[in-house]
Write an enzyme that holds these catalytic residues in place. Sequence first.
Site, PDB file in Angstrom:
ATOM      1  N   HIS A 192       0.852  -1.175   0.000  1.00 34.17           N
ATOM      2  CA  HIS A 192       0.000   0.000   0.000  1.00 34.17           C
ATOM      3  C   HIS A 192       0.896   1.236   0.000  1.00 34.17           C
ATOM      4  CE1 HIS A 192      -3.697  -2.205   0.754  1.00 34.17           C
ATOM      5  NE2 HIS A 192      -3.056  -2.907   1.668  1.00 34.17           N
TER       6      HIS A 192
ATOM      7  N   CYS B 131      -0.441   2.603  -4.301  1.00 39.03           N
ATOM      8  CA  CYS B 131      -1.365   3.681  -4.621  1.00 39.03           C
ATOM      9  C   CYS B 131      -0.618   5.019  -4.584  1.00 39.03           C
ATOM     10  CB  CYS B 131      -2.520   3.714  -3.627  1.00 39.03           C
ATOM     11  SG  CYS B 131      -3.594   2.260  -3.690  1.00 39.03           S
TER      12      CYS B 131
END
Length: 468
Positions: A167, A209
């Site tokens: 992430h 991301c």
Amino acid sequence: MALSIFAILIMFLSFFTQIATSRLTPQNFMTNSFGTSSSKSKDGVEGTKWAVLVAGSRGFQNYRHQADICHAYQILKRGGLKDENIIVFMYDDIAYNEDNPKKGVIINSPHGEDVYNGVPKDYTGKNLNVRNLLGVILGDKKAIKGGSGKVVDSGPNDHIFIYYADHGAYGVLTMPDFEDLYADDFIKTMKKKHELGTYKSMVIYVEACEAGSIFEGLLPKEWNIYATTASNSEESSWATYCPGFDVAPPPQYDTCLGDLYSVSWMEDSETHSSQAETLEQQYMVVKKRLTEAGSEGSHEMWFGSNQISKDLRSQYMGTTPGRTTFNGAHYNHTHQIVDQHQADILFFKRKVIRAVEGSMEKERAKKELEDVLSHRNHVDSTIKAIGTSLFGGNQGFQMLTNTLRSTGQPIVDDWNCFKSMVAIYEKHCGPLSSYGKKHLRTFAKMCNAGIQQNQMAQASSLVCAGTS
């Protein structure tokens, strides 16, 4: 004759003095003293190939990140890189996890082979942290605490490949245990590595991301570093090979097996010969694959030295077989994808569905899902309330969050302000988690708008009193 012997003695005295007072290696000494390194790999590339592979998450819901990293290791190993030159960071809680239907096995695609076997466990568990990662990249053994102690002990003719999967968020790469690697700290490390002169060229792949925010406006071309990212500075990256998809994992798996950007570059690497495909050609293959995912896909980006993009992949990944004529062919199906944060929810929902009705397992699965959703609601609502308080109403807050930085600008002007805003929120409102960090763009934009730390502290205290 005596003079020659004296000169040789002086040379070796200098050698051992430098070894004792610095991180200089015998290889570096010979290079620095005589101007070249004679070491060449089997593909004719001068210097040593190094790789740093980082899966920055933990938990079975994040299976895909460690699967990505293990798969990358197998590609590099087949390419001829030695274990002593491949450094792996992974929490290592997946292979023997109670939720893993095949204990001791990790796969990165529905019909893929085991990619876990043989992977070095250099930095696992608590040793997977920012301090160790930056120390490893710099080759600074004194900075390392725990783990194998392996570092990138590279020289001026060496080539380095860094691959990170996890992430990410606006300006950060996340790590386990609520630790973040901020873009400015990562770039400072790259600058120091460049100033040390301990590499010839470097390639960085980032699956996360908002990964473009790590390099946007921060990575100079002059450092001989070429970076590509799974997403730009404002969007999610995507998971794939998920339960319920057309191309799905075996039915006993409740989690996604890979990430689209990652499986794209690795499956391409297994299709084309590394000695026939440049980094730029691989970039275009991956970019096409992400684009063909449709409106939900992300935009692959590149930063740094465009000149390095002309290098063959073999210079960084070793010699791998495959098509010797590059034709752009890469896969025979369009991937279904899911947002990184929703991939986690998919896992928890499937655990609820799979558990036997009325069982303790069912109740535990329900509680896990409820806790995750409750936390997300808490973060979303408190961030909105704080922003509304600081900007005099919802309309002002929406204008702030919709403000975009110009292309080529770093995401924030004052990194200390940015880090302080995050710390203030977490002090008053609790940890953000990987999901909550999608709101980091709000904190950055608060700093850019001139919000002061005392204003943030007051608003956070009022909004989150008794809620964290």
